[in-house]
Write a protein that holds these residues in place. Sequence first.
Motif, PDB file in Angstrom:
ATOM      1  N   GLU A 120       0.813  -1.218   0.000  1.00  0.00           N
ATOM      2  CA  GLU A 120       0.000   0.000   0.000  1.00  0.00           C
ATOM      3  C   GLU A 120       0.845   1.266   0.000  1.00  0.00           C
ATOM      4  N   TRP A 121       1.940   1.253   0.760  1.00  0.00           N
ATOM      5  CA  TRP A 121       2.702   2.495   0.890  1.00  0.00           C
ATOM      6  C   TRP A 121       4.139   2.216   1.295  1.00  0.00           C
ATOM      7  N   PHE A 122       5.067   2.970   0.693  1.00  0.00           N
ATOM      8  CA  PHE A 122       6.479   2.951   1.072  1.00  0.00           C
ATOM      9  C   PHE A 122       6.834   4.362   1.522  1.00  0.00           C
ATOM     10  N   TYR A 123       7.453   4.468   2.670  1.00  0.00           N
ATOM     11  CA  TYR A 123       7.644   5.760   3.328  1.00  0.00           C
ATOM     12  C   TYR A 123       8.864   6.500   2.793  1.00  0.00           C
ATOM     13  N   HIS A 124       8.684   7.805   2.588  1.00  0.00           N
ATOM     14  CA  HIS A 124       9.777   8.686   2.166  1.00  0.00           C
ATOM     15  C   HIS A 124       9.742   9.954   3.015  1.00  0.00           C
ATOM     16  N   LEU A 157       9.258  -7.160   0.433  1.00  0.00           N
ATOM     17  CA  LEU A 157       9.593  -6.958  -0.972  1.00  0.00           C
ATOM     18  C   LEU A 157      10.598  -8.004  -1.441  1.00  0.00           C
ATOM     19  N   TYR A 158      11.549  -8.328  -0.578  1.00  0.00           N
ATOM     20  CA  TYR A 158      12.547  -9.334  -0.911  1.00  0.00           C
ATOM     21  C   TYR A 158      11.942 -10.738  -0.898  1.00  0.00           C
ATOM     22  N   SER A 159      11.119 -11.029   0.111  1.00  0.00           N
ATOM     23  CA  SER A 159      10.643 -12.394   0.347  1.00  0.00           C
ATOM     24  C   SER A 159       9.486 -12.808  -0.545  1.00  0.00           C
ATOM     25  N   CYS A 160       8.646 -11.866  -0.935  1.00  0.00           N
ATOM     26  CA  CYS A 160       7.404 -12.249  -1.618  1.00  0.00           C
ATOM     27  C   CYS A 160       7.670 -12.754  -3.030  1.00  0.00           C
ATOM     28  N   ASP A 161       6.725 -13.537  -3.528  1.00  0.00           N
ATOM     29  CA  ASP A 161       6.784 -13.997  -4.907  1.00  0.00           C
ATOM     30  C   ASP A 161       6.122 -13.010  -5.857  1.00  0.00           C
ATOM     31  N   TRP A 162       5.143 -12.277  -5.333  1.00  0.00           N
ATOM     32  CA  TRP A 162       4.478 -11.267  -6.157  1.00  0.00           C
ATOM     33  C   TRP A 162       3.830 -10.218  -5.251  1.00  0.00           C
ATOM     34  N   GLY A 163       3.593  -9.031  -5.803  1.00  0.00           N
ATOM     35  CA  GLY A 163       2.959  -7.962  -5.043  1.00  0.00           C
ATOM     36  C   GLY A 163       1.901  -7.247  -5.851  1.00  0.00           C
ATOM     37  N   GLN A 170       1.042   4.911  -5.983  1.00  0.00           N
ATOM     38  CA  GLN A 170       1.513   4.168  -4.812  1.00  0.00           C
ATOM     39  C   GLN A 170       2.654   3.219  -5.192  1.00  0.00           C
ATOM     40  N   LYS A 171       2.533   2.557  -6.341  1.00  0.00           N
ATOM     41  CA  LYS A 171       3.631   1.694  -6.774  1.00  0.00           C
ATOM     42  C   LYS A 171       4.912   2.501  -6.979  1.00  0.00           C
ATOM     43  N   SER A 172       4.782   3.708  -7.496  1.00  0.00           N
ATOM     44  CA  SER A 172       5.967   4.517  -7.793  1.00  0.00           C
ATOM     45  C   SER A 172       6.772   4.859  -6.550  1.00  0.00           C
ATOM     46  N   GLN A 173       6.169   4.733  -5.375  1.00  0.00           N
ATOM     47  CA  GLN A 173       6.873   5.043  -4.135  1.00  0.00           C
ATOM     48  C   GLN A 173       7.824   3.920  -3.709  1.00  0.00           C
ATOM     49  N   PHE A 174       7.621   2.718  -4.232  1.00  0.00           N
ATOM     50  CA  PHE A 174       8.458   1.585  -3.847  1.00  0.00           C
ATOM     51  C   PHE A 174       9.765   1.601  -4.632  1.00  0.00           C
ATOM     52  N   PRO A 175      10.827   1.014  -4.081  1.00  0.00           N
ATOM     53  CA  PRO A 175      12.117   1.013  -4.786  1.00  0.00           C
ATOM     54  C   PRO A 175      11.999   0.416  -6.184  1.00  0.00           C
ATOM     55  N   GLU A 176      12.600   1.086  -7.130  1.00  0.00           N
ATOM     56  CA  GLU A 176      12.456   0.699  -8.533  1.00  0.00           C
ATOM     57  C   GLU A 176      12.907  -0.730  -8.788  1.00  0.00           C
ATOM     58  N   GLU A 177      13.903  -1.208  -8.038  1.00  0.00           N
ATOM     59  CA  GLU A 177      14.423  -2.542  -8.286  1.00  0.00           C
ATOM     60  C   GLU A 177      13.407  -3.643  -7.984  1.00  0.00           C
ATOM     61  N   LEU A 425       1.766   9.129 -16.767  1.00  0.00           N
ATOM     62  CA  LEU A 425       3.001   9.607 -17.380  1.00  0.00           C
ATOM     63  C   LEU A 425       2.773  10.939 -18.089  1.00  0.00           C
ATOM     64  N   ALA A 426       1.635  11.047 -18.758  1.00  0.00           N
ATOM     65  CA  ALA A 426       1.322  12.281 -19.471  1.00  0.00           C
ATOM     66  C   ALA A 426       1.192  13.453 -18.515  1.00  0.00           C
ATOM     67  N   GLN A 427       0.737  13.193 -17.287  1.00  0.00           N
ATOM     68  CA  GLN A 427       0.597  14.243 -16.299  1.00  0.00           C
ATOM     69  C   GLN A 427       1.921  14.565 -15.604  1.00  0.00           C
ATOM     70  N   GLY A 428       2.942  13.768 -15.908  1.00  0.00           N
ATOM     71  CA  GLY A 428       4.240  14.030 -15.299  1.00  0.00           C
ATOM     72  C   GLY A 428       4.331  13.551 -13.872  1.00  0.00           C
ATOM     73  N   ASN A 429       3.468  12.604 -13.474  1.00  0.00           N
ATOM     74  CA  ASN A 429       3.463  12.141 -12.096  1.00  0.00           C
ATOM     75  C   ASN A 429       4.488  11.050 -11.851  1.00  0.00           C
ATOM     76  N   LEU A 430       4.834  10.293 -12.905  1.00  0.00           N
ATOM     77  CA  LEU A 430       5.665   9.118 -12.713  1.00  0.00           C
ATOM     78  C   LEU A 430       6.841   9.170 -13.692  1.00  0.00           C
ATOM     79  N   THR A 431       7.897   8.477 -13.340  1.00  0.00           N
ATOM     80  CA  THR A 431       8.973   8.265 -14.291  1.00  0.00           C
ATOM     81  C   THR A 431       8.668   6.983 -15.049  1.00  0.00           C
ATOM     82  N   ASN A 432       9.158   6.895 -16.254  1.00  0.00           N
ATOM     83  CA  ASN A 432       8.849   5.731 -17.087  1.00  0.00           C
ATOM     84  C   ASN A 432       9.799   4.601 -16.761  1.00  0.00           C
ATOM     85  N   SER A 433       9.420   3.833 -15.719  1.00  0.00           N
ATOM     86  CA  SER A 433      10.285   2.722 -15.285  1.00  0.00           C
ATOM     87  C   SER A 433       9.477   1.453 -15.182  1.00  0.00           C
TER      88      SER A 433
END
Length: 433
Positions: A120-124, A157-163, A170-177, A425-433
Motif C-alpha cells: 500500500e505504501w512505502f515511506y519517504h 519486498l525481498y521475500s514475496c513472490d508477487w505484489g 503508490q507503486k511509484s513510491q516503492f524502490p524501482e528494483e 506519465l502524461a501528467q508528469g506524475n511518474l517516471t517511465n520505469s
Amino acid sequence: MRILFLHPNFPAQFRHVATLLGKDPNNEVVFATKIENAEWQIPGVRKVLFKVSREARAETHHYVRFLENGVLHGQGMFRVAEQLKAEGFIPDVIYGHSGWGPTLFMKDAFPNSQLMCYFEWFYHAIGSDADFDPAEPLSVDDMARIRIKNAPILIDLYSCDWGISPTHWQKSQFPEEFHSKITVLHDGVDTDYFKPNPGAKLILPNLDLSGVDEIVTYVARGMEPYRGFPEFIESLAYVQERRPNCHIVIVGSDRVCYGRSLPNNETYKDHMLKKVPLDLSRIHFVGSLPYGLYLKVIQASSAHIYLTRPFVLSWSMIETMSTGCLVIGSDTPPVREVIRDGENGLLVDFFSPKQIADRIDEVLEHPTRMAEIRQKARQTVLEQYSHDILLPRHIQLIEDVANRGLSPQQNMVSSLERQTQDFALAQGNLTNS
C-alpha cells in the motif's frame, strides 16, 4: 485452491476478493486476523485469530518500535501457522498486507507456498507526504525514523513472490528494483451499489436535510491535515458568506489516523472550530457511518470535497465518483491519476481554502454545466475501477501466482494498467520505469 489471507483487521482490503473466492466450493479460504470483528462474517471464509504477546516496549528506540511491533505480529501469526499446518492446511498462496508484520515469517512457516503482498505504501521523508506541508519541516530525527519504518516492508519486498499495489502513484513510491514483481491493480468499487440516485434527499437518523438543495460533503476516516481537514474548514467561512442556504455534512471520526496529533489531546475539529468562526447550525458532523447511510450522503451531495497529501488514495473518492457525484479534489499526484480537471471532476490547490470555496461556488452556481462532468465521473469508474472488471483480474492473478505462472521477467501489465499509466506519465506524475 487453498488461500490464506493475512491482515490485522478483518476484512480490510481483502473483503471482496475473499468473498468471491469463498463462494467457490473448490477453494479453501482462511483469513487470519488480530481483531475478531464479530459482525463481519464471509460465507466460505474461515476466520482464525492470531495474538500479539505484547506491544513494543517504551524503552525500545523509537526508530524501531514499528519494526518491533511488526516482528511481534509476525511471531503471533507464525504460531497460528503452526496450528494450521498441524490441521493439514498448507496454502497454495498466502496473500497479506505488507507493513503490519503478519507476512514476515510466512516463508519460514510455509516454504513451499507462494507469498503475495499487498503493498500500500512505502515511506519517504522527501518528495511525498512527509514534507508536503512547508509549515511542518522535518527534523533529521524524523528522516531517520521514516527511513527505518520501511524495514518490514523491505523484508516483504525481498521475500514475496508477487505484489499488488492499488495505484501507479503508490507503486511509484516503492524502490524501482522491485517494480518488476508488483502489479498495479485497484481494489475496485461495487458500481451496482455505489450508483447515482437522481433527486436523492438526505435523511439520516438524526438529521433531515430533505428540504435543502445545496449540500457539500466531506468524508474521511479522521479529521486531520493529511486529508486537508484544516483547509476544508477554512474554506467554509467563504462558502457560508456566499451561500446562505448551503449545508455541510462531514463524515468521519474526530481523531487522527495519519500524521501528527496536536498537543494536549486537542483534536483538529476543536482546534479549527475555535480558529474559524462558522455558523454551526449549517455544519453537520455525523461521525462514522455504516455503508448504507454513507451512500445516502454522497448520493445527495451537490459537491464532494476530497483533499489529500501525496499519500494513499482513499476508497471514498472512487466510490463518490461512482455515484455520479461531482468531486472537487486536491491537485496532488494520487488524485490526478484519476481526476482530469474539468472532465470528470475539478482540481484545487490543496493549500488554498479560497480556491476550494471558489470551486464549490462554481459547482453550486452552475448545476447544468456540471452534469456532463458528473456523468464522466461515473463513466471513469465503470470503465476503470468497477468490480466487474477488476475482481476477475484479481482472482486470475492470485491463481497465476499460486500456480507459479508469473515471474518478474514477464511482469503482467493489464490493458487497464497501461491506460492508467499512460495518463499518469502524461501528467508528469511518474517516471517511465
